[in-house]
Design a protein around this motif. Structure first.
Motif, PDB file in Angstrom:
ATOM      1  N   ARG A 133      93.533  25.190  86.014  1.00  0.00           N
ATOM      2  CA  ARG A 133      95.110  24.804  85.869  1.00  0.00           C
ATOM      3  C   ARG A 133      95.647  23.959  85.765  1.00  0.00           C
ATOM      4  O   ARG A 133      96.889  24.207  85.026  1.00  0.00           O
ATOM      5  CB  ARG A 133      95.244  25.482  87.623  1.00  0.00           C
ATOM      6  N   ASP A 134      95.016  23.156  85.887  1.00  0.00           N
ATOM      7  CA  ASP A 134      95.086  21.458  86.020  1.00  0.00           C
ATOM      8  C   ASP A 134      95.388  20.643  84.605  1.00  0.00           C
ATOM      9  O   ASP A 134      95.235  19.656  83.899  1.00  0.00           O
ATOM     10  CB  ASP A 134      94.650  20.327  86.844  1.00  0.00           C
ATOM     11  N   ALA A 135      94.005  21.807  83.566  1.00  0.00           N
ATOM     12  CA  ALA A 135      93.750  21.004  81.914  1.00  0.00           C
ATOM     13  C   ALA A 135      95.455  21.403  81.477  1.00  0.00           C
ATOM     14  O   ALA A 135      96.249  22.306  80.988  1.00  0.00           O
ATOM     15  CB  ALA A 135      92.491  22.337  82.053  1.00  0.00           C
ATOM     16  N   ASP A 136      94.720  19.916  80.244  1.00  0.00           N
ATOM     17  CA  ASP A 136      95.567  20.390  79.286  1.00  0.00           C
ATOM     18  C   ASP A 136      95.047  21.032  77.899  1.00  0.00           C
ATOM     19  O   ASP A 136      95.785  21.436  76.658  1.00  0.00           O
ATOM     20  CB  ASP A 136      95.751  18.201  78.771  1.00  0.00           C
ATOM     21  N   VAL A 137      93.609  20.282  78.218  1.00  0.00           N
ATOM     22  CA  VAL A 137      92.981  21.113  77.036  1.00  0.00           C
ATOM     23  C   VAL A 137      91.668  21.847  77.737  1.00  0.00           C
ATOM     24  O   VAL A 137      90.902  21.378  78.543  1.00  0.00           O
ATOM     25  CB  VAL A 137      92.346  20.134  76.061  1.00  0.00           C
ATOM     26  N   VAL A 138      91.638  23.550  77.571  1.00  0.00           N
ATOM     27  CA  VAL A 138      90.405  23.516  77.451  1.00  0.00           C
ATOM     28  C   VAL A 138      89.460  23.841  76.207  1.00  0.00           C
ATOM     29  O   VAL A 138      89.811  24.620  75.058  1.00  0.00           O
ATOM     30  CB  VAL A 138      90.550  25.093  78.100  1.00  0.00           C
ATOM     31  N   ILE A 139      87.691  23.930  75.900  1.00  0.00           N
ATOM     32  CA  ILE A 139      87.400  24.147  74.356  1.00  0.00           C
ATOM     33  C   ILE A 139      86.151  24.935  75.455  1.00  0.00           C
ATOM     34  O   ILE A 139      85.503  25.403  76.883  1.00  0.00           O
ATOM     35  CB  ILE A 139      86.255  23.116  74.620  1.00  0.00           C
ATOM     36  N   GLY A 140      86.408  26.102  74.500  1.00  0.00           N
ATOM     37  CA  GLY A 140      85.101  27.422  74.808  1.00  0.00           C
ATOM     38  C   GLY A 140      84.616  27.000  74.243  1.00  0.00           C
ATOM     39  O   GLY A 140      84.036  26.897  72.768  1.00  0.00           O
ATOM     40  N   ALA A 141      83.014  26.745  74.720  1.00  0.00           N
ATOM     41  CA  ALA A 141      81.471  26.619  74.408  1.00  0.00           C
ATOM     42  C   ALA A 141      80.530  27.217  75.025  1.00  0.00           C
ATOM     43  O   ALA A 141      79.530  26.650  74.617  1.00  0.00           O
ATOM     44  CB  ALA A 141      81.203  25.238  73.831  1.00  0.00           C
ATOM     45  N   ALA A 142      80.671  28.670  75.309  1.00  0.00           N
ATOM     46  CA  ALA A 142      79.779  29.227  76.204  1.00  0.00           C
ATOM     47  C   ALA A 142      79.000  30.223  75.102  1.00  0.00           C
ATOM     48  O   ALA A 142      79.223  30.961  74.528  1.00  0.00           O
ATOM     49  CB  ALA A 142      79.941  30.002  77.395  1.00  0.00           C
ATOM     50  N   LEU A 143      77.181  30.003  75.678  1.00  0.00           N
ATOM     51  CA  LEU A 143      76.819  31.144  74.653  1.00  0.00           C
ATOM     52  C   LEU A 143      75.494  32.027  75.336  1.00  0.00           C
ATOM     53  O   LEU A 143      75.524  31.123  76.097  1.00  0.00           O
ATOM     54  CB  LEU A 143      76.424  30.236  73.588  1.00  0.00           C
ATOM     55  N   VAL A 144      75.698  32.681  75.333  1.00  0.00           N
ATOM     56  CA  VAL A 144      74.108  33.126  75.872  1.00  0.00           C
ATOM     57  C   VAL A 144      73.705  33.645  74.776  1.00  0.00           C
ATOM     58  O   VAL A 144      74.235  34.953  74.036  1.00  0.00           O
ATOM     59  CB  VAL A 144      74.429  35.215  76.914  1.00  0.00           C
ATOM     60  N   PRO A 145      72.474  34.036  73.393  1.00  0.00           N
ATOM     61  CA  PRO A 145      72.594  34.294  72.158  1.00  0.00           C
ATOM     62  C   PRO A 145      72.294  35.630  72.610  1.00  0.00           C
ATOM     63  O   PRO A 145      71.452  36.445  72.731  1.00  0.00           O
ATOM     64  CB  PRO A 145      70.766  33.749  71.874  1.00  0.00           C
ATOM     65  N   VAL A 180      80.263  24.097  88.924  1.00  0.00           N
ATOM     66  CA  VAL A 180      78.989  25.209  88.263  1.00  0.00           C
ATOM     67  C   VAL A 180      80.504  26.656  87.753  1.00  0.00           C
ATOM     68  O   VAL A 180      81.750  26.525  87.511  1.00  0.00           O
ATOM     69  CB  VAL A 180      78.348  26.349  89.346  1.00  0.00           C
ATOM     70  N   SER A 181      80.055  27.446  86.778  1.00  0.00           N
ATOM     71  CA  SER A 181      80.387  28.445  86.436  1.00  0.00           C
ATOM     72  C   SER A 181      80.567  29.429  86.959  1.00  0.00           C
ATOM     73  O   SER A 181      80.015  30.751  86.545  1.00  0.00           O
ATOM     74  CB  SER A 181      79.927  28.807  84.976  1.00  0.00           C
ATOM     75  N   GLU A 182      81.743  29.102  87.896  1.00  0.00           N
ATOM     76  CA  GLU A 182      81.792  30.838  89.357  1.00  0.00           C
ATOM     77  C   GLU A 182      83.619  30.871  88.845  1.00  0.00           C
ATOM     78  O   GLU A 182      84.360  29.597  88.893  1.00  0.00           O
ATOM     79  CB  GLU A 182      82.039  30.647  90.232  1.00  0.00           C
ATOM     80  N   PRO A 183      83.614  32.074  87.637  1.00  0.00           N
ATOM     81  CA  PRO A 183      85.591  32.098  87.311  1.00  0.00           C
ATOM     82  C   PRO A 183      86.598  31.125  88.482  1.00  0.00           C
ATOM     83  O   PRO A 183      87.116  30.974  87.745  1.00  0.00           O
ATOM     84  CB  PRO A 183      85.523  33.243  87.124  1.00  0.00           C
ATOM     85  N   GLU A 184      86.361  31.883  89.902  1.00  0.00           N
ATOM     86  CA  GLU A 184      87.596  31.292  90.177  1.00  0.00           C
ATOM     87  C   GLU A 184      87.304  30.412  90.704  1.00  0.00           C
ATOM     88  O   GLU A 184      88.392  30.131  90.536  1.00  0.00           O
ATOM     89  CB  GLU A 184      86.878  31.970  92.206  1.00  0.00           C
ATOM     90  N   LEU A 185      86.434  28.617  91.026  1.00  0.00           N
ATOM     91  CA  LEU A 185      86.229  28.142  91.164  1.00  0.00           C
ATOM     92  C   LEU A 185      86.785  27.323  89.542  1.00  0.00           C
ATOM     93  O   LEU A 185      88.233  25.734  89.536  1.00  0.00           O
ATOM     94  CB  LEU A 185      84.956  27.479  90.861  1.00  0.00           C
ATOM     95  N   VAL A 186      86.323  28.190  88.504  1.00  0.00           N
ATOM     96  CA  VAL A 186      86.035  26.957  86.778  1.00  0.00           C
ATOM     97  C   VAL A 186      88.304  26.643  87.017  1.00  0.00           C
ATOM     98  O   VAL A 186      88.601  26.506  86.853  1.00  0.00           O
ATOM     99  CB  VAL A 186      85.856  28.340  85.388  1.00  0.00           C
ATOM    100  N   ALA A 195      74.090  38.134  72.287  1.00  0.00           N
ATOM    101  CA  ALA A 195      75.264  38.502  73.536  1.00  0.00           C
ATOM    102  C   ALA A 195      76.346  38.139  73.077  1.00  0.00           C
ATOM    103  O   ALA A 195      76.875  36.768  72.578  1.00  0.00           O
ATOM    104  CB  ALA A 195      74.493  38.436  74.751  1.00  0.00           C
ATOM    105  N   ARG A 196      77.355  39.378  72.895  1.00  0.00           N
ATOM    106  CA  ARG A 196      78.281  38.848  73.373  1.00  0.00           C
ATOM    107  C   ARG A 196      78.684  37.668  74.062  1.00  0.00           C
ATOM    108  O   ARG A 196      77.856  37.272  75.616  1.00  0.00           O
ATOM    109  CB  ARG A 196      80.025  40.578  73.995  1.00  0.00           C
ATOM    110  N   ALA A 197      79.665  37.201  73.758  1.00  0.00           N
ATOM    111  CA  ALA A 197      80.317  35.097  74.913  1.00  0.00           C
ATOM    112  C   ALA A 197      80.633  35.852  76.364  1.00  0.00           C
ATOM    113  O   ALA A 197      81.284  37.149  76.596  1.00  0.00           O
ATOM    114  CB  ALA A 197      81.093  34.601  73.924  1.00  0.00           C
ATOM    115  N   PRO A 198      80.727  35.496  77.289  1.00  0.00           N
ATOM    116  CA  PRO A 198      80.122  35.530  78.988  1.00  0.00           C
ATOM    117  C   PRO A 198      82.188  35.203  78.664  1.00  0.00           C
ATOM    118  O   PRO A 198      82.331  34.046  78.790  1.00  0.00           O
ATOM    119  CB  PRO A 198      79.682  34.798  79.408  1.00  0.00           C
ATOM    120  N   VAL A 199      82.875  36.051  79.182  1.00  0.00           N
ATOM    121  CA  VAL A 199      84.184  35.952  80.064  1.00  0.00           C
ATOM    122  C   VAL A 199      84.389  34.576  81.298  1.00  0.00           C
ATOM    123  O   VAL A 199      84.179  35.400  81.733  1.00  0.00           O
ATOM    124  CB  VAL A 199      85.527  37.104  79.684  1.00  0.00           C
ATOM    125  N   VAL A 200      84.582  33.543  80.740  1.00  0.00           N
ATOM    126  CA  VAL A 200      84.602  32.505  81.803  1.00  0.00           C
ATOM    127  C   VAL A 200      85.769  32.511  82.181  1.00  0.00           C
ATOM    128  O   VAL A 200      86.395  32.083  83.389  1.00  0.00           O
ATOM    129  CB  VAL A 200      83.808  31.283  81.569  1.00  0.00           C
TER     130      VAL A 200
END
Ligand SMILES: NC(=O)c1ccc[n+]([C@@H]2O[C@H](COP(=O)([O-])OP(=O)(O)OC[C@H]3O[C@@H](n4cnc5c(N)ncnc54)[C@H](O)[C@@H]3O)[C@@H](O)[C@H]2O)c1
Length: 376
Positions: free
Chosen positions: A235-247, A224-230, A249-254
């Motif tokens: 930290r362990d990710a090799d690749v992060v893809i950003g694709a969050a959208l609120v039509p 679930v998209s809660e910044p601390e959990l994300v 609006a400015r994209a949420p900074v996750v």
């Protein structure tokens, strides 16, 4: 006059001027549909060349080829791919109807010019139907597929990456990928990365969407998209893809800057949401000519027009989705229905700016300094 007895309008198809942009909004067969409907279509010479559609193909279906951009922009309805660039601002004027990607929440200067100009601006990306965002989806599909390719490629040491192969090897775990926003673009990116045998965690605020993707096997794990959990996954990710959208609006900074800083050097961020401002705190727009920069040792790929490098596929996909809506819009312009808040019923949610007023509620929320429609 059109077959329906309605007044015909002139439609302009300019050549794209954004850096590296090779797409065209209408293929010759789509232009033929508009001409059969009784409209006049002006195509700027060279508009389709990069996508494999020569000028002669447009002339053959009855379009008028012109060299001068200003002449194309003098038509009633201008249909194009990318938001007007600075060199195009002078063409925006009262009486013009513009139909294109606009991404205004990330374009304050363009928003001001559009408001001041009096033009009516319909955005592809905010048009809604019962399936979602039908004019954003084709490009999100392509950008998502491309994100998997460029994400995996930039992990190579040749591109400054950590030298991690997406699928790992016998006895060596695969790369970890985190996809923020499991909509159209995120789903295609996840599919591509899974196809390379990376381990993919999908992040979203929509738990039903995560449930569906987990069940159908698109992703290995959900968050679930809660910044601390994300952050613990980043930290362990090799690749992060950003694709969050609120039509609209400015994209949420996750993904916060401290979480990017916690990543292994040479890891990769591909922030597709950059066209709405980005969903990773360290993202800033880049171009196809210079697509990456490094921040906190992490390679960032933040190109605002990713599908622009696949113009043959992307132009055909975009044109197929745009053409039927353009015909409705042209009919509405001809009948004097366009530009009113409840006008253009065939294009719900698309009208962003009209007569000096912001119409789309999320765009209006992003710019409280500009007048907004009473009904938003
Ligand atoms: N850079 C490019 O060239 C390019 C090309 C095409 C699309 N895009 C962009 O990609 C983005 C995604 O587009 P799409 O069509 O996939 O959208 P979509 O509406 O299909 O999916 C967006 C997803 O984000 C989720 N979301 C919303 N808020 C969130 C949050 N706080 N945390 C996590 N997830 C959240 C939504 O629930 C949804 O599942 C858009 O910004 C779009 O403009 C960029």
């Amino acid at each position: 006059m059109s077959g329906s007895g309605m007044r015909s309008v002139s439609i302009g198809l300019p050549t794209e001027v954004k850096q590296g942009e090779q797409r065209v909004a209408l293929t010759p067969s789509a232009v033929a549909l508009a001409i059969q409907r009784g409209h006049r279509v002006l195509v700027q010479a060279g508009a389709g060349r990069g996508a494999g559609f020569p000028d002669a193909a447009y002339e053959t279906v009855g379009a008028k080829l012109v060299d001068d951009a200003a002449e194309v922009w003098s038509t009633d309805v201008v249909v194009k791919v990318k938001e007007p660039q600075e060199t195009e601002y002078a063409h925006l004027r009262d009486g013009l109807t513009l139909f294109a990607y606009l991404h205004l929440a990330a374009e304050p200067a363009l928003t001001t010019v559009l408001v001041d100009s009096g033009a009516r601006a319909y955005a592809f990306e905010t048009l809604t139907d019962r399936h979602g965002l039908p004019l954003l989806a084709p490009m999100s599909e392509i950008a998502g597929r491309a994100a998997a390719i460029v994400g995996a490629a930039h992990l190579s040491s040749v591109h400054g990456g950590s030298g991690t192969l997406a699928g790992g090897a016998a006895g060596v775990p695969p790369a970890k990928a985190v996809v923020i926003g499991m909509g159209v673009a995120g789903t295609m990116a996840a599919r591509g990365l899974r196809g390379l045998d990376a381990h993919v965690t999908g992040v979203d605020v929509d738990l039903q969407r995560l449930y569906d993707h987990h069940l159908d096997g698109t992703i290995d794990a959900t968050q679930v998209s809660e910044p601390e959990l994300v952050g613990s996954h980043i930290r362990d990710a090799d690749v992060v893809i950003g694709a969050a959208l609120v039509p609209g609006a400015r994209a949420p900074v996750v993904v916060a800057e401290e979480h990017v800083a916690s990543m292994r050097p040479g890891s990769v961020v591909v922030d597709l949401a950059i066209d709405q401002g980005g969903c990773v705190a360290t993202s800033r727009p880049t171009s196809l000519a210079a697509p990456t920069f490094v921040a906190h040792g992490v390679v960032h790929y933040c190109v605002t027009n990713v599908p622009g490098q696949f113009p043959r596929t992307a132009s055909s996909a975009l044109s197929a989705a745009v053409a039927p809506r353009l015909l409705h819009l042209a009919d509405d312009v001809a009948a004097g229905r366009a530009g009113t808040h409840d006008g253009s019923p065939a294009l719900p949610g698309a009208l962003n700016v009209a007569d000096g007023v912001l119409i789309h509620p999320a765009v209006a929320d992003a710019f409280p300094q500009h007048p907004r429609s009473d009904t938003t």
